[in-house]
Design an enzyme around this catalytic site. Sequence first.
Site, PDB file in Angstrom:
ATOM      1  N   ARG A  92       0.807  -1.218   0.000  1.00  0.00           N
ATOM      2  CA  ARG A  92       0.000   0.000   0.000  1.00  0.00           C
ATOM      3  C   ARG A  92       0.846   1.276   0.000  1.00  0.00           C
ATOM      4  NH1 ARG A  92      -3.453   2.972   4.162  1.00  0.00           N
ATOM      5  NH2 ARG A  92      -5.330   3.663   3.054  1.00  0.00           N
ATOM      6  N   LEU A 140      -7.224   7.449  -1.113  1.00  0.00           N
ATOM      7  CA  LEU A 140      -6.828   6.051  -0.989  1.00  0.00           C
ATOM      8  C   LEU A 140      -7.658   5.480   0.153  1.00  0.00           C
ATOM      9  CD1 LEU A 140      -4.927   3.643  -1.542  1.00  0.00           C
ATOM     10  CD2 LEU A 140      -3.256   4.736  -0.027  1.00  0.00           C
ATOM     11  N   SER A 141      -8.628   4.640  -0.167  1.00  0.00           N
ATOM     12  CA  SER A 141      -9.568   4.155   0.841  1.00  0.00           C
ATOM     13  C   SER A 141      -8.870   3.313   1.899  1.00  0.00           C
ATOM     14  CB  SER A 141     -10.683   3.346   0.180  1.00  0.00           C
ATOM     15  OG  SER A 141     -11.448   4.149  -0.689  1.00  0.00           O
ATOM     16  N   ALA A 142      -9.478   3.246   3.070  1.00  0.00           N
ATOM     17  CA  ALA A 142      -8.940   2.445   4.167  1.00  0.00           C
ATOM     18  C   ALA A 142      -8.891   0.970   3.772  1.00  0.00           C
ATOM     19  CB  ALA A 142      -9.786   2.626   5.418  1.00  0.00           C
ATOM     20  N   PRO A 143      -7.857   0.240   4.192  1.00  0.00           N
ATOM     21  CA  PRO A 143      -7.748  -1.177   3.826  1.00  0.00           C
ATOM     22  C   PRO A 143      -8.969  -2.009   4.190  1.00  0.00           C
ATOM     23  CG  PRO A 143      -5.684  -0.402   4.749  1.00  0.00           C
ATOM     24  CD  PRO A 143      -6.670   0.714   4.935  1.00  0.00           C
TER      25      PRO A 143
END
Length: 348
Positions: A6, A68-71
């Site tokens: 990431r 960038l979305s949360a995992p």
Amino acid sequence: MHAAPRHLFVPDRAWCTPDGAGAPFTIDRAADPERWREAAYADAAIVTQVDDGAGDPASGEGMRTSSLSAPGAVMSFLELLAPRDHDRVLEIGTGTGWTAALLSSRLGARRVTSVEVDGRVAERAAANLREAGFAPDLVVGDGEEGVPARAPFDRVHVTCGVTVLPPSWIEQTRPGGVVLFPWMPSFGDGHKARLTVTGDGRAIGRFHGSADYMMLRSQRSPGFGDLDRDGDETRTRLDPRTVTGDSYGADVAIAGMLPDVLGAERIVRGRPVLVLVDEAGTSWARCSYRAGADDFPVVQGGERRLWDEVEAAYLRWVEWGSPGRDRFGLVAGPEGQRVWLDRPSDVI
């Protein structure tokens, strides 16, 4: 996730917004590399663009327009997508490129097509993907139109909020294929919607938990306008907090019955209120919260009485037995888009 690290998709400067507890904060790789790397692997969304590129995302100010979305959020959607080895996937909203990398690592890059409306965002995503060693098919264009030249797809994975499912996504998905997207209705919370495409041009499915995503650019809300307008004053015995906060499932029902009504909690004249407007801009209402009150003041104006409509929709949901969100679903096709209860034939 090991195959697509990431941190390769995190910009040097951005705004980190932890899921759950914790205040948002600026990350700056040059100034504090350790905190930057911690943010890269935290379960936190990272805002990478504001105001469509006009502002500084690291400032925490401006309208958030790419991230960038949360995992955790990314994984929950990909698990629902459930791609098979042979599937061809269309991703709507490339963003940083991380999800395209995850899909490429799972399926092979030649089976992944990703479309991004913002050319600068797409350019940065392409660089990120090259560094990570992936080369999916990247398209700069309006995601609402899909990518007909690469159709048909087995899966459509949407990384931005959608109020009305574009027909092109259904048309470009083969029968039995899946369209997975954050359904962000005008009223209430967002939901993960997983629809399966039928052979007659429709897509039918259920909701699978909450979702909160930035909107598809062509479907951004028109907003509420002036919140402090004068109008006709009435009173209601129904506490607006019951409608908005204590009724898990009522929000889906109200959104289904009143798809053109926007509703949100706001502060007006120093007090919390439920504000309602219609998308046409012809009508509006606000209902004030008052602790311990016997009734609540309502101010309404325009062609419709929006609070009366929302109140009636809420009480209709109560008459159904207050069904939870898991009993609702969505059907979309040539006849439009409707919410259903228990079975697709029972549209509300």
